[in-house]
Design an enzyme around this catalytic site. Structure first.
Site, PDB file in Angstrom:
ATOM      1  N   GLN A   1       0.823  -1.212   0.000  1.00  0.00           N
ATOM      2  CA  GLN A   1       0.000   0.000   0.000  1.00  0.00           C
ATOM      3  C   GLN A   1       0.856   1.262   0.000  1.00  0.00           C
ATOM      4  OE1 GLN A   1      -3.315  -0.432   2.568  1.00  0.00           O
ATOM      5  NE2 GLN A   1      -4.178   1.554   2.136  1.00  0.00           N
ATOM      6  N   ASP A   2       1.620   1.477   1.065  1.00  0.00           N
ATOM      7  CA  ASP A   2       2.552   2.599   1.110  1.00  0.00           C
ATOM      8  C   ASP A   2       3.700   2.240   2.052  1.00  0.00           C
ATOM      9  OD1 ASP A   2       1.197   2.870   3.543  1.00  0.00           O
ATOM     10  OD2 ASP A   2       0.930   5.030   3.380  1.00  0.00           O
ATOM     11  N   PRO A   3       4.773   3.030   2.084  1.00  0.00           N
ATOM     12  CA  PRO A   3       5.946   2.648   2.877  1.00  0.00           C
ATOM     13  C   PRO A   3       5.664   2.628   4.378  1.00  0.00           C
ATOM     14  CG  PRO A   3       6.498   4.330   1.238  1.00  0.00           C
ATOM     15  CD  PRO A   3       5.004   4.241   1.285  1.00  0.00           C
TER      16      PRO A   3
END
Length: 232
Positions: free
Chosen positions: A65-67
């Site tokens: 999804q995201d870091p």
């Protein structure tokens, strides 16, 4: 042609995005973000996934999804953390399934570069995140970049897409399933791993699909230690 942001064939593939007005807006937004607050990963590692796994070498996509949004974790590869960082719970569960599936011995680090070097694109849908603020850069323009990458790989074909959880599976409409292979289950997070991730055998299924595509399977066993020469 846009300035080379990545340094391999991804620059040409993503050139229509990198030269767009929307990407220019994203670039300006990020310049301000990086100058005013803590953003992960550092700006030199934003495109690490693309740099390590060129378009023409990509055989597998593991979509995140995201870091990670805490210090010392994010390195530009989905689910991966810097050497020395504590293993996140989702990655611990990935290692458990990896052992149960293909017998790969769990290691004490979360640095997944060996997978990337073999053609596993460890791609987050959003490539940056503010400190302590998960999904804080969602909807700012990164999705145009990563959706374009997924579409380009899908069009080329013979790619295995590993999609864990609802967010990743929302990308299925971008993928031509007649030319590619999708592996999906619940997310390896402790909140959902018992609802279908454990026992899903994604790693052996991935290798079976690669062999059927005429590709070399992935050696999922990670090195016990990370050497300095492996750091990016």
């Amino acid at each position: 042609m846009a300035k080379e942001l990545i340094g391999n064939d991804w620059d040409q593939i993503l050139n229509p995005i990198f030269t767009s007005d929307k990407y220019h807006e994203l670039h300006n937004f990020l310049k301000k973000e990086y100058s005013t607050r803590q953003i992960y990963p550092d700006m030199y590692h934003i495109f690490t996934a693309f740099k390590l796994t060129p378009f023409n070498k990509t055989k597998v996509v593991i979509l995140g999804q995201d870091p990670y949004h805490n210090p010392g974790q994010a390195n530009g590869m989905s689910f991966s953390v810097m050497p020395g960082a504590q293993l996140p719970p989702s990655l611990r569960n990935i290692y458990k399934e990896l052992y149960d599936d293909v017998g790969a011995i769990p290691v004490n680090h979360g640095y997944l570069k060996k997978w990337a070097d073999q053609g596993v694109l460890l791609l987050n849908a959003v490539l940056t995140v503010p400190y302590g603020h998960a999904n804080g850069h969602q909807g700012k323009g990164w999705e145009d970049v990563t959706d374009a990458a997924i579409k380009a790989l899908s069009k080329r074909g013979k790619v295995v897409f590993i999609l864990w959880g609802r967010f990743a599976q929302n990308k299925i409409p971008l993928i031509d399933q007649s030319k590619n292979f999708i592996i999906k289950s619940s997310h390896p997070s402790p909140f959902s791993a018992d609802r279908g991730f454990f026992g899903s055998r994604p790693f052996s299924r991935c290798n079976t699909a690669l062999i059927n595509f005429g590709e070399t399977p992935i050696d999922w066993q990670l090195p016990e230690k990370v050497s300095k020469s492996d750091l990016i």
